[in-house]
Design a protein around this motif. Structure first.
Motif: not given
Length: 479
Positions: A193, A260, A264
């Motif tokens: 990540f 996420v 990310v």
């Protein structure tokens, strides 16, 4: 290898210890032809005590920590979410006692506790993942045992059919997600990540990777248009499992999606905010419209959970620390309110075999306490002041408004008014509608009363103690 890294996994190690103890204890709770006349020994207290000890041990958030080269990453807000999920699972175990007493489930009680805690362990790993491989392993650990739980009553109430629908949908969504993850790896050359954002430039391949990843997560959270499995699975699964699926599973997946997106896909914020914008509108609006037509309470609550998922996404779309705090607080309030509703649905289904809205007519005349507690929970779900649900909606709307999504907040407010109709329709059935054959008066077991007491106390405390939200906000992170 530095084995001291394992000490950083205090939540996971503690939960594994609980699972192992319950697995061994099941040898003594299972039926034996030479003992107890071949009848299983019902032991609801053991998993409840063990899970309560686990929650108390891990309830204090730990420091920011990395392990195994960054594959495992933990922050205080992630520890808070794990504690919330643990409390929710504890309430579900209390709800399950009456169901576990039935002859065909008593012999499988060990499997129920181990499967449920296995899904919780998967959620733990998913929440603390710092690498897509760890994330996917956690996701599958949470999904596969859940299919077995959905099909637990395979000889009653279409449970086997619901299990088949769930596992097929889970496999399809996992395939989509895995394809998206493979495209991410093909585009940036890493699955960590922390390393991905610097290599994202928003090209077509990366946009496609995000779309596949989001589609997979959309199935897990029951967002429109990935929601078609929800009503059938919720109706067919045992009521206790439905409660767990609608709150614990949904809450963990929503938090992980936000994590996420922030960690990310931060360089692609414009793209994922656009996708979320339309998904939120579709989820809230369509779910509320379909909920208006439902007569089966579990199907009604299924569409309610889809709508609630849309509200939760209002915290995600901002990508800010305020959005994360409002998301976690919303999940906490939603957990107490929704589990209270399902506690009543579960005990009524077991004692009276009633499932439809019409069959709840006149419930207040025969079971006033159950009707009153269910009304408090429904008012909280609807966001009626001064209940906790009002403040959770206020904070999540405020976060989205601060993020500049003014029209989206307005649409969500209109849908909140729409949702009042079907929540109050249940209240009307219990208090106003008359029935020639109302649900007979009965006395709930102590475990069900404990679950309702905890949920009601949670709703009351969260309605008046502002320090809870402020404490969560102090640990949140954003873009």
């Amino acid at each position: 290898m530095d084995y001291s890294q394992f000490l950083l996994l205090k939540e996971e190690l503690s939960l594994i210890a609980v699972i192992v103890i319950l697995f061994v204890a099941d040898l003594f709770m299972s039926p034996d032809a030479h003992k107890n006349d071949g009848k299983p020994v019902l032991n609801t207290m053991l998993p409840i005590v063990l899970l309560a000890i686990h929650t108390l041990i891990t309830i204090i958030p730990g420091p920011v920590a990395d392990a195994f080269g960054g594959m495992y990453h933990n922050t205080p807000i992630q520890s808070i979410v794990k504690s919330i999920l643990s409390v929710g699972t504890l309430i579900v175990f209390l709800m399950a006692h009456e169901w576990m007493r039935l002859p065909d489930t008593a012999v499988k009680q060990g499997e129920f506790y181990v499967l449920t805690l296995s899904t919780l362990l998967g959620m733990y790993f998913m929440i603390s993942a710092g690498h897509f491989l760890m994330f996917f392993i956690g996701l599958e650990m949470a999904s596969i045992p859940m299919a077995a739980l959905v099909a637990f009553d395979k000889y009653r109430h279409h449970s086997a059919e619901a299990g088949a629908k769930y596992i097929l949908t889970a496999l399809f969504s996992s395939g989509l997600m895995l394809y998206g993850i493979s495209l991410i790896y093909g585009s940036v050359g890493t699955l960590y990540f922390a390393d991905i954002p610097a290599r994202l430039d928003g090209n077509a391949l990366q946009v496609m990777a995000f779309v596949f990843f989001f589609a997979g997560m959309g199935f897990k959270i029951s967002l429109v248009p990935f929601h078609l499995w929800t009503a059938d699975v919720y109706e067919g699964a045992p009521s206790t499992v439905t409660a767990y699926l609608s709150v614990i599973s949904k809450g963990s997946a929503a938090f992980v999606l936000m994590t996420v997106l922030i960690k990310v896909f931060a360089p692609m914020v414009t793209e994922w905010q656009t996708v979320l914008y339309w998904v939120i509108i579709a989820s809230i609006t369509l779910a509320n419209l379909f909920a208006l037509r439902q007569e089966n309470l579990k199907r009604l609550m299924a569409f309610s959970s889809i709508s609630q998922a849309g509200y939760i996404m209002l915290g995600v779309i901002t990508g800010t620390s305020q959005g994360m705090a409002s998301l976690v607080y919303y999940v906490l309030v939603y957990m107490f309110a929704n589990l209270a509703v399902f506690s009543v649905i579960t005990i009524v289904a077991i004692r009276a075999h009633k499932f439809t809205l019409e069959e709840y007519n006149g419930l207040y005349s025969t079971n006033p306490k159950l009707a009153f507690l269910m009304t408090l929970a429904l008012f909280s779900l609807a966001g009626i002041p001064p209940f906790a649900g009002f403040f959770s909606k206020f904070f999540i709307f405020a976060a989205a408004f601060q993020g500049g999504f003014h029209l989206l907040v307005f649409i969500a407010l209109v849908n909140t008014v729409l949702s009042l109709y079907y929540y109050l329709k249940i209240v009307k059935a219990m208090y106003i509608n008359k029935s020639d054959e109302p649900i007979a008066a009965f006395r709930s077991d102590n475990y069900t009363r404990a679950s309702l007491a905890i949920c009601t106390l949670g709703i009351a405390v969260l309605s008046i103690v502002s320090a809870v939200y402020e404490g969560i906000a102090g640990f949140s992170f954003g873009m």
